[in-house]
Design a protein around this motif. Structure first.
Motif, short mmCIF file in Angstrom:
data_model
loop_
_atom_site.label_atom_id
_atom_site.label_comp_id
_atom_site.label_asym_id
_atom_site.label_seq_id
_atom_site.Cartn_x
_atom_site.Cartn_y
_atom_site.Cartn_z
N ASP A 107 1.35 4.81 -4.97
CA ASP A 107 1.83 4.48 -3.63
C ASP A 107 3.30 4.13 -3.68
O ASP A 107 3.78 3.54 -4.66
CB ASP A 107 1.05 3.30 -3.04
CG ASP A 107 -0.40 3.65 -2.75
OD1 ASP A 107 -0.67 4.84 -2.51
OD2 ASP A 107 -1.24 2.74 -2.77
N ARG A 156 -2.27 -3.26 6.25
CA ARG A 156 -2.64 -3.88 4.97
C ARG A 156 -2.12 -3.03 3.82
O ARG A 156 -2.26 -1.81 3.80
CB ARG A 156 -4.15 -4.05 4.88
CG ARG A 156 -4.72 -4.99 5.92
CD ARG A 156 -6.19 -5.26 5.71
NE ARG A 156 -6.42 -6.01 4.47
CZ ARG A 156 -7.62 -6.35 4.05
NH1 ARG A 156 -8.70 -6.00 4.72
NH2 ARG A 156 -7.76 -7.04 2.92
N TYR A 157 -1.50 -3.71 2.86
CA TYR A 157 -1.00 -3.05 1.66
C TYR A 157 -1.39 -3.91 0.47
O TYR A 157 -1.09 -5.11 0.44
CB TYR A 157 0.52 -2.89 1.73
CG TYR A 157 1.12 -2.15 0.55
CD1 TYR A 157 0.87 -0.79 0.36
CD2 TYR A 157 1.91 -2.81 -0.39
CE1 TYR A 157 1.39 -0.11 -0.72
CE2 TYR A 157 2.45 -2.12 -1.47
CZ TYR A 157 2.19 -0.78 -1.63
OH TYR A 157 2.70 -0.11 -2.70
N MET A 210 6.52 2.64 -0.95
CA MET A 210 6.97 2.18 0.35
C MET A 210 8.48 2.33 0.40
O MET A 210 9.21 1.78 -0.43
CB MET A 210 6.57 0.71 0.55
CG MET A 210 6.92 0.16 1.92
SD MET A 210 6.52 -1.61 2.07
CE MET A 210 4.75 -1.56 1.78
#
Length: 215
Positions: free
Chosen positions: A29, A93-94, A31
């Motif tokens: 992931d 939510r992360y 961001m």
């Protein structure tokens, strides 16, 4: 992505400029953080596409989203088709915790309380000794709390709710109703130690929770 700091066509998010933070990565992931202007977002996304080409990886557009704060609607309407991601809403939510563009309210800690309540309800259906219950509180509940408190502080209301749930689980509702607990809760386990200077070394305490196991 780290080369963005030297790119004249990119500007950091206002809250990230001081530390020159453009991205956060965990496992598979990532961001991306940028000022919400079309040229800067376009430059950042071009860097991400270049990384995909040289690494052989691809972007999962279905699992990606754009989260914005204080961006003018007409600019956002141009950014969205440029990136090709859907528009997401705060909070999201992360890594299991809620993220939003403002300060967290008590209601945003509902996932934490729900998770702890669910665990305790499951354990309550098992025949466990006091020592077994205490070990679950210390190893599991305290671990979950430390994970959250490593990201942001928990309000006193949330700490009180968790304390009450753990106390009731340890002694059992029937025991509480009929008999006094064998040991005071504060001598068994407590959470939410204030983050104040330590008298011994005048430094901020690193532990957000503590166990006292002198039973």
């Amino acid at each position: 992505m780290s080369s963005l700091k030297d790119d004249a066509n990119f500007k950091f998010h206002p809250n990230c400029a001081g530390i020159q933070l453009s991205h956060l990565a965990f496992a598979n992931d990532i961001m991306l953080l940028s000022r919400g202007d079309i040229p800067y977002v376009s430059t950042m996304f071009a860097k991400l596409q270049h990384f995909c080409r040289i690494s052989g990886l691809s972007i999962s557009s279905d699992k990606s989203a754009i989260y914005s704060a204080s961006i003018r609607p007409h600019e956002l309407s141009h950014i969205q088709p440029l990136i090709g991601f859907s528009l997401g809403d705060f909070p999201f939510r992360y890594l299991g915790v809620p993220l939003l563009s403002s300060r967290l309210n008590v209601c945003h800690f509902a996932p934490l309380l729900s998770k702890i309540t669910g665990l305790i309800q499951g354990w309550s259906r098992k025949s466990l000794s006091y020592a077994g219950k205490l070990e679950l509180i210390r190893a599991v509940i305290q671990g979950i709390m430390n994970f959250w408190m490593g990201i942001f502080p928990l309000p006193q209301f949330v700490l009180d709710r968790i304390n009450a749930s753990c106390r009731n689980f340890l002694w059992g509702k029937a025991d509480i109703g009929k008999n006094k607990p064998l040991v005071a809760w504060c001598e068994t386990h407590y959470f939410g130690i204030p983050m104040v200077p330590n008298d011994d070394n005048n430094s901020i305490g690193n532990n957000a929770s503590k166990s006292i196991l002198d039973l």
